[in-house]
Write an enzyme that holds these catalytic residues in place. Sequence first.
Site, PDB file in Angstrom:
ATOM      1  N   LYS A 132      -5.911 155.451  15.762  1.00 21.01           N
ATOM      2  CA  LYS A 132      -4.852 154.538  15.316  1.00 21.01           C
ATOM      3  C   LYS A 132      -5.344 153.572  14.243  1.00 21.01           C
ATOM      4  O   LYS A 132      -4.559 153.156  13.376  1.00 21.01           O
ATOM      5  CB  LYS A 132      -4.268 153.793  16.513  1.00 21.01           C
ATOM      6  CG  LYS A 132      -3.484 154.695  17.464  1.00 21.01           C
ATOM      7  CD  LYS A 132      -2.324 155.397  16.758  1.00 21.01           C
ATOM      8  CE  LYS A 132      -1.477 156.215  17.713  1.00 21.01           C
ATOM      9  NZ  LYS A 132      -0.310 156.852  17.052  1.00 21.01           N
ATOM     10  N   TYR A 174      -8.660 157.154  20.903  1.00 19.55           N
ATOM     11  CA  TYR A 174      -7.324 156.687  20.529  1.00 19.55           C
ATOM     12  C   TYR A 174      -7.413 155.496  19.586  1.00 19.55           C
ATOM     13  O   TYR A 174      -6.687 155.420  18.587  1.00 19.55           O
ATOM     14  CB  TYR A 174      -6.547 156.307  21.787  1.00 19.55           C
ATOM     15  CG  TYR A 174      -5.087 155.984  21.544  1.00 19.55           C
ATOM     16  CD1 TYR A 174      -4.132 156.987  21.521  1.00 19.55           C
ATOM     17  CD2 TYR A 174      -4.668 154.664  21.360  1.00 19.55           C
ATOM     18  CE1 TYR A 174      -2.790 156.697  21.302  1.00 19.55           C
ATOM     19  CE2 TYR A 174      -3.333 154.359  21.143  1.00 19.55           C
ATOM     20  CZ  TYR A 174      -2.394 155.384  21.124  1.00 19.55           C
ATOM     21  OH  TYR A 174      -1.073 155.075  20.907  1.00 19.55           O
TER      22      TYR A 174
END
Length: 254
Positions: A162, A158
């Site tokens: 991002k 993640y």
Amino acid sequence: MSTTGADGRSVIVTGAGSGIGRATALAFAAQGARAVVADLNAEGAASVVGETEAAGGSAVAVTGDLSEQEVVDRVTATAVERFGGVDVLVNNAGIMDRMSAVAEVGDAEWGRVIRVNLTAPFLLTRAVLPHMLAAGEGVVVNTASEAGLRGSAAGAAYTASKHGVVGLTKSLAVMYRDKGIRANAIAPGGTSTGITVDVEAGAHGPAALGACMGDVDRLAEAEEQAAATVFLASDAAGNVNGVILPVDNGWAAV
């Protein structure tokens, strides 16, 4: 986009069937935008369309996995055919990882998170750009994350995805600023959306992150994240380009 309303602009919002995406689609519709509600969950997307139309707005749902080119093409074509083009693209759809540390990340977890969180925004941005370029204007607002600003807010997959969204946003802003196109992102901190994280018991990643997650203080409401996105898409932010805006009650400042 007008500071007082969306004035019939065509807006695509991904992940719009729930959470931040739902709040964003409804916020745009409340200002007069015509919204393409894109989500993997058909029931959620249909519900948002129903809410929009009940309030006198205009919306259409498109369902499918946005990491697949066919779905991306369908979302883009729907905006163009139903609403005449794409004025604003909000790449919001995303999934969490398992807070896994690098040594614990399996190929499936890595691949899925990167495809949904980074590849899908790239594909959809690439698809709408010709329409924005033809119009001589357009706005892209991506949903990044606190995990795009630091290494202590999520697992490796993640976090990498991002950080990639942050880089994609900045690259887009620089490369197309002379074409009338702006690109910015919000970086939400903890937000009340009902998302749960499937953490593996005893895993190193969640244990290592636990000591770093205590500075959130107050969870944001989805509507607060939506308000920031609507602002970045408005004429009030007409000279704001390439910005990653934390919406996190000061967590990024700690």
